[in-house]
Each structure stands twice: as C-alpha cells, then as structure tokens.
Design a protein around this motif. Structure first.
Motif, PDB file in Angstrom:
ATOM      1  N   LYS A 176      28.804  -5.845  26.374  1.00  0.00           N
ATOM      2  CA  LYS A 176      28.253  -4.965  25.469  1.00  0.00           C
ATOM      3  C   LYS A 176      27.522  -5.501  24.340  1.00  0.00           C
ATOM      4  O   LYS A 176      27.813  -7.005  24.102  1.00  0.00           O
ATOM      5  CB  LYS A 176      29.479  -4.016  24.785  1.00  0.00           C
ATOM      6  N   THR A 177      26.669  -4.934  23.628  1.00  0.00           N
ATOM      7  CA  THR A 177      26.159  -5.340  22.475  1.00  0.00           C
ATOM      8  C   THR A 177      27.131  -5.310  21.489  1.00  0.00           C
ATOM      9  O   THR A 177      28.160  -4.549  21.471  1.00  0.00           O
ATOM     10  CB  THR A 177      24.840  -4.479  21.625  1.00  0.00           C
ATOM     11  N   THR A 178      26.930  -5.971  20.102  1.00  0.00           N
ATOM     12  CA  THR A 178      27.814  -5.698  19.288  1.00  0.00           C
ATOM     13  C   THR A 178      28.086  -4.472  18.767  1.00  0.00           C
ATOM     14  O   THR A 178      28.926  -3.956  18.290  1.00  0.00           O
ATOM     15  CB  THR A 178      27.419  -7.085  17.987  1.00  0.00           C
ATOM     16  N   ASP A 179      26.887  -3.631  18.687  1.00  0.00           N
ATOM     17  CA  ASP A 179      26.800  -2.386  18.209  1.00  0.00           C
ATOM     18  C   ASP A 179      27.840  -1.410  19.027  1.00  0.00           C
ATOM     19  O   ASP A 179      28.382  -0.683  18.381  1.00  0.00           O
ATOM     20  CB  ASP A 179      25.377  -1.832  17.817  1.00  0.00           C
ATOM     21  N   GLU A 180      27.436  -1.789  20.342  1.00  0.00           N
ATOM     22  CA  GLU A 180      28.244  -0.829  21.241  1.00  0.00           C
ATOM     23  C   GLU A 180      29.718  -1.254  21.268  1.00  0.00           C
ATOM     24  O   GLU A 180      30.595  -0.120  21.343  1.00  0.00           O
ATOM     25  CB  GLU A 180      27.954  -1.186  22.675  1.00  0.00           C
ATOM     26  N   TRP A 181      30.086  -2.475  21.083  1.00  0.00           N
ATOM     27  CA  TRP A 181      31.670  -2.890  20.905  1.00  0.00           C
ATOM     28  C   TRP A 181      32.304  -2.291  19.616  1.00  0.00           C
ATOM     29  O   TRP A 181      33.190  -1.577  19.507  1.00  0.00           O
ATOM     30  CB  TRP A 181      31.853  -4.312  20.801  1.00  0.00           C
TER      31      TRP A 181
ATOM     32  N   LYS B 246      31.311   0.388  17.953  1.00  0.00           N
ATOM     33  CA  LYS B 246      31.604   1.866  18.393  1.00  0.00           C
ATOM     34  C   LYS B 246      33.028   2.035  18.969  1.00  0.00           C
ATOM     35  O   LYS B 246      33.571   3.221  18.769  1.00  0.00           O
ATOM     36  CB  LYS B 246      30.439   2.484  18.998  1.00  0.00           C
ATOM     37  N   ASP B 247      33.370   1.384  19.799  1.00  0.00           N
ATOM     38  CA  ASP B 247      34.564   1.425  20.693  1.00  0.00           C
ATOM     39  C   ASP B 247      35.877   1.012  19.987  1.00  0.00           C
ATOM     40  O   ASP B 247      36.965   1.506  20.584  1.00  0.00           O
ATOM     41  CB  ASP B 247      34.419   0.558  22.024  1.00  0.00           C
TER      42      ASP B 247
ATOM     43  N   GLU C  15      33.544  -6.414  30.359  1.00  0.00           N
ATOM     44  CA  GLU C  15      32.524  -5.428  29.908  1.00  0.00           C
ATOM     45  C   GLU C  15      31.257  -6.392  29.199  1.00  0.00           C
ATOM     46  O   GLU C  15      32.069  -7.263  28.535  1.00  0.00           O
ATOM     47  CB  GLU C  15      32.788  -4.463  29.153  1.00  0.00           C
TER      48      GLU C  15
ATOM     49  N   THR D 170      29.208 -10.773  24.804  1.00  0.00           N
ATOM     50  CA  THR D 170      28.766 -10.246  23.576  1.00  0.00           C
ATOM     51  C   THR D 170      27.060 -10.787  23.626  1.00  0.00           C
ATOM     52  O   THR D 170      26.787 -11.660  24.040  1.00  0.00           O
ATOM     53  CB  THR D 170      29.455 -10.637  22.405  1.00  0.00           C
TER      54      THR D 170
END
Length: 190
Positions: A180-185, A187-188, A178, A153
């Motif tokens: 990921k950035t917090t924002d990418e995570w 979104k998932d 993975e 993270t």
C-alpha cells in the motif's frame, strides 16, 4: 486488512543522513530515486501522521560503522564491503545520525532496536522482541533501501528506479500481506 490501534506500529529502517541527506556517503546513489518518489516529504508526513494517530514507531537501525567491523566476516556481502570501504553510518558522525525530522522521540514512546549487520532489521536484533513486548501484531515498514531492507510501503527509495519498481511490483507481493501507499495505510489504522 485493518491495522488496529494498540497493536499496530511503524517500523522505520535506516533513516540515516548517509542514505537520505545531501552530503551523505550513499546519497548520490539514491538521489534520483529519493527525488522521484518524494521520499523525504513522504517519510516526514508518515512519521507526523503516525504520531498524531498514536501509533508507535520502532526504529530498525543498521550497524553504525566502527573500526574493525566486518574484518572477521568469512562471507561479507557486497553491502558489508561497501559500508566498510565508505565507513558508512560511522558511529559519532553526522552520516551515522538519523535525519532531523525522522529522529526517534523516546519520550513519546518510540523504540530503537539493536543494530542490524545485514539487510534484515530482525536478524540478530531485538526488534521482534520489542514488537512482541509492546503487543504489536501488525506493522508497516518504511525507509531505506527498497530491495534490501524494506517490505511493503511506498515511503522508500532504491539505487535505481528499476530496482524500486521491481521491489514494489514483483518482490513485495510475494511475501507481504499487502502493498500500500502510505496514505492508503494511514486510512486503515483504526
């Protein structure tokens, strides 16, 4: 990879005042990294977003120092020695409390695992049991400190920019599914 609601959780590690608040015992060593990555607003945003999405938060707290801690450790780590010397995260102290905007909300369903003595929130704690009990199969981990307690993270900080970069670019890809950035995570989360 997707993160299904009902089976996904955020594990928040050691959001203690002694680490992340000005005046904390370890804050001076982390201050540069905390400020460089905007840790406090990122963590606050992450916690608020996760709560809004209905994703539970599991806290993995370090042992709150008590007199006598680590006295009988045959092989204390450098962190054990440092925590003992500073009486880091001391039970009943301001430094041993979670930062206000990151405190657990038990009424909402947040879970606080038993304290860890080492860098792992899983070793000799009930974190694994709590996650399984709640049907969690997917986690994201955020908090402190990147090269010891955290996995994949960007809502983390370290004692130096170099250590943080090495954790994210070299260490995490070796064991995390993975990075990921917090924002990418966020979104998932489905």
């Amino acid at each position: 990879m997707s993160y299904p609601k009902g089976h996904t959780a955020l594990v928040l590690v050691d959001p203690y005042n002694d680490f992340i608040s000005e005046g904390g015992k370890f804050y001076p060593r982390l201050q540069e990294s905390i400020q460089a990555v905007g840790l406090i607003p990122r963590l606050a945003h992450l916690v608020a977003s996760v709560r809004a999405a209905g994703v539970p938060i599991f806290y993995a707290p370090h042992r709150q120092y008590r007199p006598g801690d680590f006295d009988d450790f045959v092989f204390p780590s450098k962190s054990h020695v440092g925590i003992k010397a500073a009486q880091g995260f001391a039970l009943g102290s301001w430094g041993g409390e979670f930062r206000d905007e990151l405190k657990p909300d038990i009424a909402r369903g947040d879970v606080v695992a038993t304290e860890h003595f080492t860098t792992s929130g899983f070793a000799n704690t009930n974190l694994d049991f709590q996650l399984r009990k709640h049907g969690v199969t997917h986690i994201a981990i955020a908090g402190l400190v990147a090269n010891t307690c955290i996995e994949a993270t960007d809502a983390t900080a370290d004692f130096s920019a170099e250590a943080l970069k090495a954790s994210i670019e070299i260490n995490y890809p070796g064991f995390a599914h993975e990075v990921k950035t917090t924002d990418e995570w966020l979104k998932d989360i489905q």
